[in-house]
Every structure is written in structure tokens, then in C-alpha cells.
Design an enzyme around this catalytic site. Structure first.
Site, mmCIF file in Angstrom:
data_model
loop_
_atom_site.group_PDB
_atom_site.id
_atom_site.type_symbol
_atom_site.label_atom_id
_atom_site.label_comp_id
_atom_site.label_asym_id
_atom_site.label_seq_id
_atom_site.Cartn_x
_atom_site.Cartn_y
_atom_site.Cartn_z
ATOM 1 N N SER A 139 -9.993 24.702 9.597
ATOM 2 C CA SER A 139 -9.701 25.544 10.769
ATOM 3 C C SER A 139 -10.949 26.268 11.275
ATOM 4 O O SER A 139 -11.902 26.490 10.540
ATOM 5 C CB SER A 139 -8.629 26.580 10.428
ATOM 6 O OG SER A 139 -7.472 25.962 9.913
HETATM 7 N N1 SAH Z 1 -6.387 25.472 5.065
HETATM 8 C C1 SAH Z 1 -7.143 24.277 5.380
HETATM 9 C C2 SAH Z 1 -6.730 23.703 6.726
HETATM 10 C C3 SAH Z 1 -6.294 22.306 6.553
HETATM 11 S S1 SAH Z 1 -5.507 21.515 7.925
HETATM 12 C C4 SAH Z 1 -8.639 24.512 5.318
HETATM 13 O O1 SAH Z 1 -9.068 25.665 5.167
HETATM 14 O O2 SAH Z 1 -9.403 23.547 5.392
HETATM 15 C C5 SAH Z 1 -3.846 21.424 7.326
HETATM 16 C C6 SAH Z 1 -3.621 20.745 6.011
HETATM 17 O O3 SAH Z 1 -2.207 20.732 5.781
HETATM 18 C C7 SAH Z 1 -4.068 19.283 5.935
HETATM 19 O O4 SAH Z 1 -4.932 19.121 4.855
HETATM 20 C C8 SAH Z 1 -2.771 18.504 5.744
HETATM 21 O O5 SAH Z 1 -2.921 17.353 4.925
HETATM 22 C C9 SAH Z 1 -1.880 19.536 5.088
HETATM 23 N N2 SAH Z 1 -0.439 19.303 5.223
HETATM 24 C C10 SAH Z 1 0.232 18.803 6.280
HETATM 25 N N3 SAH Z 1 1.541 18.753 6.027
HETATM 26 C C11 SAH Z 1 1.712 19.245 4.777
HETATM 27 C C12 SAH Z 1 2.858 19.460 3.956
HETATM 28 N N4 SAH Z 1 4.088 19.166 4.359
HETATM 29 N N5 SAH Z 1 2.657 19.991 2.728
HETATM 30 C C13 SAH Z 1 1.405 20.313 2.297
HETATM 31 N N6 SAH Z 1 0.293 20.129 3.031
HETATM 32 C C14 SAH Z 1 0.448 19.606 4.260
#
Ligand code: SAH
Length: 226
Positions: A76
Site C-alpha cells: 500500500s
Molecule cells: N498489508 C500489505 C498489503 C497487501 S495487498 C502490505 O503492507 O504489503 C492485500 C493482500 O491481501 C494481498 O497480499 C492479498 O494476497 C491478500 N488477500 C486477499 N484476499 C485475502 C483473503 N481472503 N485472506 C487473506 N489475505 C488476502
């Protein structure tokens, strides 16, 4: 850990944090927050974002925008990381649940403030990469799970603070159920390519749920059907 000593990125990180603070001033009307708390600023100053960014994106590690981390996912934008962390109103030392480990960067920011972070990621490879990066930097207070985060992490519930970093079409009931009295959850809600809003869900001391809309945002989707 005194990571900022001899850190060649310390000056870049300070400049990024100044930009994040500018964004807070610009968005005060929507967020009600004119600046990040000292706790959030310190956490952002300490976490080496470059350690969570893939090799081909290193040059952009301290740019205030989201970056691709593979598997169609993103780390993000720093302003959003700061805002979501700030909106959790952490006192320090509590146990926090994060859904969407991704790169591990947000988990690191939370781990600087919280006592313990439970983080759930759907994509195994992303979780493994994040675990390695977080271990390299030296975080010991983060627990990982590869699973559908829409179910939360019930064994350690309830939580005083929950953060979801992927957008659900509706607020997942099982996550609301894992919110402690007085607890806060911050999450993006909306369709994948449609309008999304950052939502705050609070459970007051009597158990009543209060929801408010903070800001329009753009997140990758929380996967899984309803
Ligand atoms: N907090 C992260 C942002 C990642 S983007 C950072 O600091 O980099 C969102 C993430 O959510 C992705 O890695 C994606 O694979 C994950 N995601 C999507 N759906 C999900 C679910 N149902 N359960 C767990 N993770 C999920």
C-alpha cells in the site's frame, strides 16, 4: 534496535514521512486527522520500507505510492499505511489482527507499536517472502497464518484492533465478531474496480456497532466468494 544509525535510506525515509504528513493536512476534512500521531510517525521512520519492496522496485521504495509485489498484489501507499494505522488509535502493547500480509510492510509498522501482531495471508508465497523479510529486519512479535482471512484468527480473539488491507464488498461478519468491546476495525469496502471507501467499524463498550466512512480509496480485492 537502532536501525537508523548508518542507514543509507534514513534521509529518504524522513522525506517520505514529511510527504505523508502533508497528505494528512490535505485530507483533514475527510479523516479528521491533521497529522499522524507521534507513535505512527516514529513507526514509519523506523521501518525500512526497502526491505519489503522487490529488487526491481528498490528505486521507488521511498516514493509515496503503492508498488507491485507480484501475484497481482501491491504494497500500500505509505500515506494509506500511516492513515489506517493512525485510525486504529493504538495505545501500544496490544494484540492486533491484520488481514492481507502482502509484503509484510504494514505488519512491521503495526509491530513497532503493538505488542503482538497476528497476520493472515491467502497467497502462501507472499506470506513466505514477508516472513523472511520481517525476520531479516528483526521482528519477533508477529505470528503468521496462510488462510482465508475473512474468517479472521478466532483463537486469539477478541482484538482491540483489526486492519484489513484488501477490499471486501461488504464488511465480513466474522471479523466484526472478533472485535473486542471498545475495539476498532479499519478496512476498505467496495467493488474491485468500483468505488471503495475506507470504513471504520467500532464496537462500543455496550457491544453496539458504529460504522463510519473515512475516505475513498483503491485496494486490491479480498478474495473469496460470499
Ligand atoms: N498489508 C500489505 C498489503 C497487501 S495487498 C502490505 O503492507 O504489503 C492485500 C493482500 O491481501 C494481498 O497480499 C492479498 O494476497 C491478500 N488477500 C486477499 N484476499 C485475502 C483473503 N481472503 N485472506 C487473506 N489475505 C488476502
Amino acid at each position: 534496535m537502532d536501525r537508523n544509525v548508518n542507514d543509507p535510506f534514513a534521509a529518504e525515509r524522513q522525506r517520505l514521512i514529511d510527504e505523508v504528513a502533508d497528505d494528512f493536512r490535505r485530507t483533514l476534512k475527510w479523516t479528521g486527522r491533521s497529522q499522524p500521531s507521534a507513535q505512527v510517525l516514529n513507526a514509519m521512520l523506523r521501518v525500512p520500507r526497502h526491505a519489503f519492496v522487490p529488487p526491481d522496485q528498490q528505486v521507488s521504495a521511498y516514493v509515496n505510492r503503492p508498488l507491485a509485489i507480484g501475484h497481482g498484489q501491491t504494497i500500500s501507499q505509505p500515506y494509506i499505511v500511516a492513515l489506517m494505522t493512525d485510525l486504529l488509535d493504538l495505545r501500544g502493547g496490544e494484540t492486533v489482527l491484520e488481514i492481507g500480509t502482502g509484503s509484510g510492510y504494514q505488519a512491521a509498522v503495526l509491530a513497532e507499536i503493538a505488542g503482538l501482531v497476528h497476520t493472515v495471508e491467502f497467497v502462501k508465497e507472499l506470506s513466505q517472502t514477508a516472513q523472511a523479510a520481517l525476520a531479516r529486519v528483526g521482528y519477533r512479535n508477529i505470528n503468521f497464518r496462510v488462510a482465508d482471512g475473512r474468517a479472521g484468527w478466532p483463537e486469539a480473539a477478541p482484538y482491540p484492533a483489526i486492519m484489513v488491507t484488501a477490499a471486501a464488498e461488504t464488511v465480513p461478519d466474522s471479523l466484526v465478531a472478533q472485535l473486542a468491546p471498545g475495539g476498532r476495525m479499519i478496512l476498505p469496502v467496495g467493488k474491485t474496480n468500483g468505488p471503495q471507501n475506507l470504513i471504520r467499524v467500532r464496537r462500543d463498550e455496550t457491544g453496539r456497532i458504529v460504522r463510519d466512512t473515512i475516505l475513498s480509496v483503491a485496494f486490491v480485492p479480498l478474495v473469496g466468494g460470499d
